[in-house]
Design a protein around this motif. Structure first.
Motif, PDB file in Angstrom:
ATOM      1  N   ASN A 114      46.884  15.535  -8.206  1.00 44.03           N
ATOM      2  CA  ASN A 114      47.778  15.691  -9.354  1.00 44.03           C
ATOM      3  C   ASN A 114      47.531  14.669 -10.456  1.00 44.03           C
ATOM      4  O   ASN A 114      47.738  14.972 -11.633  1.00 44.03           O
ATOM      5  CB  ASN A 114      49.242  15.578  -8.899  1.00 44.03           C
ATOM      6  CG  ASN A 114      49.664  16.733  -8.018  1.00 44.03           C
ATOM      7  OD1 ASN A 114      49.511  17.885  -8.383  1.00 44.03           O
ATOM      8  ND2 ASN A 114      50.190  16.422  -6.841  1.00 44.03           N
ATOM      9  N   ALA A 115      47.111  13.462 -10.087  1.00 43.48           N
ATOM     10  CA  ALA A 115      47.000  12.414 -11.105  1.00 43.48           C
ATOM     11  C   ALA A 115      45.956  11.381 -10.723  1.00 43.48           C
ATOM     12  O   ALA A 115      45.676  11.152  -9.533  1.00 43.48           O
ATOM     13  CB  ALA A 115      48.358  11.732 -11.319  1.00 43.48           C
ATOM     14  N   ILE A 116      45.396  10.759 -11.749  1.00 43.56           N
ATOM     15  CA  ILE A 116      44.487   9.625 -11.614  1.00 43.56           C
ATOM     16  C   ILE A 116      45.152   8.441 -12.306  1.00 43.56           C
ATOM     17  O   ILE A 116      45.508   8.528 -13.479  1.00 43.56           O
ATOM     18  CB  ILE A 116      43.122   9.915 -12.265  1.00 43.56           C
ATOM     19  CG1 ILE A 116      42.484  11.154 -11.642  1.00 43.56           C
ATOM     20  CG2 ILE A 116      42.199   8.703 -12.148  1.00 43.56           C
ATOM     21  CD1 ILE A 116      41.314  11.700 -12.440  1.00 43.56           C
ATOM     22  N   VAL A 117      45.324   7.340 -11.577  1.00 46.57           N
ATOM     23  CA  VAL A 117      45.963   6.142 -12.124  1.00 46.57           C
ATOM     24  C   VAL A 117      44.901   5.051 -12.246  1.00 46.57           C
ATOM     25  O   VAL A 117      44.283   4.666 -11.249  1.00 46.57           O
ATOM     26  CB  VAL A 117      47.126   5.655 -11.243  1.00 46.57           C
ATOM     27  CG1 VAL A 117      47.773   4.426 -11.848  1.00 46.57           C
ATOM     28  CG2 VAL A 117      48.156   6.768 -11.067  1.00 46.57           C
ATOM     29  N   LEU A 118      44.681   4.562 -13.463  1.00 50.71           N
ATOM     30  CA  LEU A 118      43.695   3.521 -13.720  1.00 50.71           C
ATOM     31  C   LEU A 118      44.411   2.189 -13.873  1.00 50.71           C
ATOM     32  O   LEU A 118      45.363   2.066 -14.652  1.00 50.71           O
ATOM     33  CB  LEU A 118      42.910   3.847 -14.996  1.00 50.71           C
ATOM     34  CG  LEU A 118      42.202   5.214 -15.020  1.00 50.71           C
ATOM     35  CD1 LEU A 118      41.593   5.466 -16.383  1.00 50.71           C
ATOM     36  CD2 LEU A 118      41.143   5.290 -13.928  1.00 50.71           C
ATOM     37  N   GLY A 119      43.980   1.190 -13.128  1.00 47.03           N
ATOM     38  CA  GLY A 119      44.589  -0.124 -13.199  1.00 47.03           C
ATOM     39  C   GLY A 119      44.363  -0.783 -14.557  1.00 47.03           C
ATOM     40  O   GLY A 119      43.372  -0.506 -15.245  1.00 47.03           O
ATOM     41  N   GLU A 120      45.284  -1.673 -14.932  1.00 47.98           N
ATOM     42  CA  GLU A 120      45.219  -2.311 -16.257  1.00 47.98           C
ATOM     43  C   GLU A 120      43.945  -3.125 -16.442  1.00 47.98           C
ATOM     44  O   GLU A 120      43.271  -3.039 -17.477  1.00 47.98           O
ATOM     45  CB  GLU A 120      46.452  -3.203 -16.446  1.00 47.98           C
ATOM     46  CG  GLU A 120      46.508  -3.886 -17.801  1.00 47.98           C
ATOM     47  CD  GLU A 120      47.776  -4.692 -17.999  1.00 47.98           C
ATOM     48  OE1 GLU A 120      47.845  -5.459 -18.988  1.00 47.98           O
ATOM     49  OE2 GLU A 120      48.692  -4.570 -17.167  1.00 47.98           O
ATOM     50  N   GLU A 121      43.577  -3.934 -15.436  1.00 48.30           N
ATOM     51  CA  GLU A 121      42.383  -4.768 -15.557  1.00 48.30           C
ATOM     52  C   GLU A 121      41.125  -3.914 -15.646  1.00 48.30           C
ATOM     53  O   GLU A 121      40.211  -4.209 -16.419  1.00 48.30           O
ATOM     54  CB  GLU A 121      42.297  -5.713 -14.360  1.00 48.30           C
ATOM     55  CG  GLU A 121      41.200  -6.752 -14.448  1.00 48.30           C
ATOM     56  CD  GLU A 121      41.413  -7.750 -15.572  1.00 48.30           C
ATOM     57  OE1 GLU A 121      40.419  -8.379 -15.999  1.00 48.30           O
ATOM     58  OE2 GLU A 121      42.572  -7.909 -16.022  1.00 48.30           O
TER      59      GLU A 121
END
Length: 322
Positions: A114-121
């Motif tokens: 459903n989703a791809i979450v990319l870390g801030e760093e």
């Protein structure tokens, strides 16, 4: 004279071919995998550790927990969590997937992603190499949602408990798809649009930000004030939820800044993909506030070219009521 069972005619030949395909074609597909043998990934999170290493988190749906309650007829898993998060250290996302597949007793599938979450760093360092995997993998749909974590993507997958939904991936999907008629303070973007904006000249990619916050806002303790002391804020402890507000803006494949809720609304306004919203403004004559409910918005952008620079005039027309 005895006739042949299948005369040498076109009809006989076709009949023989049909028998051949029925005999060998109905025996099953050699590459088929039963659904009970599959492991469905709901959300993928990617974090930066070092130039040579990534932390890839896979949020996998636990079918036993979703089958039914404890002791129910569905044979549910009782107190088992609805999802399981497995984090793998690897040089690339495909390398992490290979390590996960080698340890998983089931065949890993992205059909329910459903989703791809990319870390801030990671986003600040650049996401081109990571997104290349999602752009090429044969199971990836262009309709998957892309989000930027304020902090660690692993924390979003591990600590974020969605409201009213058991599976966080489904909660993200529903939150991104629902209409923003009241509070358009996010910037939902799908994988296909994110990839296009990231590589197209003159366009900057924008994606909704996500973070983990308390289930309730911090409340003010007035007891100290009544006793002559200072007012104190007490943060509510307990379960954390997924919070979607604001967005991350990219220059190429690198995150350059986060937009606040109002800035994200302005960006959606500028791009003409806003359908409404409630705007509260002061009314000085009455000394109070008024809420303007927008039902429809039209945006027109006109370039103004002078000798020294180029500017843009944005005309916004809103239809609504007070």
């Amino acid at each position: 004279m005895r006739r042949a069972l299948f005369p040498k005619t076109k009809v006989g030949a076709v009949f023989l071919l049909l028998l051949f395909f029925l005999a060998f074609g109905c025996s099953g597909c050699w590459s088929a995998v039963e659904i009970e043998q599959m492991s469905f990934i709901s959300v993928v999170g990617v974090d930066f550790i070092s130039p040579q290493e990534l932390l890839v988190s896979f949020q996998i749906v636990n079918p036993r927990a979703l089958a039914g309650g404890a002791g129910g007829a569905g044979g549910g898993g009782g107190n088992e969590p609805p999802v399981i998060v497995l984090s793998v250290r690897a040089r690339t996302v495909p390398d992490a997937l290979a390590k996960l597949a080698s340890e998983s007793p089931r065949v890993v599938r992205f059909k329910q992603l459903n989703a791809i979450v990319l870390g801030e760093e990671l986003a600040k360092k650049g996401v081109a190499q990571v997104m290349d995997f999602f752009a090429r993998h044969w199971e990836m749909r262009r309709s998957i949602w892309v989000l930027i974590a304020r902090g660690s993507a692993e924390d979003v997958l591990l600590k974020g408990a969605p409201l009213q939904e058991k599976v966080p991936g489904m909660a993200i999907k529903m939150n991104m798809e629902r209409s923003d008629e009241l509070a358009p303070v996010r910037y939902p973007v799908r994988l296909g649009d994110f990839l296009s904006d990231m590589t197209r000249d003159g366009t900057d990619a924008i994606a909704s930000s996500v973070e983990v916050g308390p289930m309730q806002e911090a409340r003010t303790d007035n007891s100290s004030k009544e006793q002559g002391g200072d007012t104190k804020e007490q943060a509510t402890t307990g379960e954390k939820e997924l919070v979607f507000r604001g967005a991350g803006i990219f220059n190429g494949d690198k995150l350059v800044a986060f937009l606040g809720p109002q800035e994200a609304r302005g960006a959606r306004w500028m791009r003409g993909n806003i359908t409404g919203g409630i705007y509260t403004v002061p009314t000085p004559p009455q000394g109070t506030w008024a809420s303007l409910v927008t039902e429809r918005a039209e945006v027109r952008i006109e370039p103004v070219i002078t000798k020294d620079d180029i500017r843009f005039r944005v005309k916004i027309k809103d239809d609504g009521y007070i």
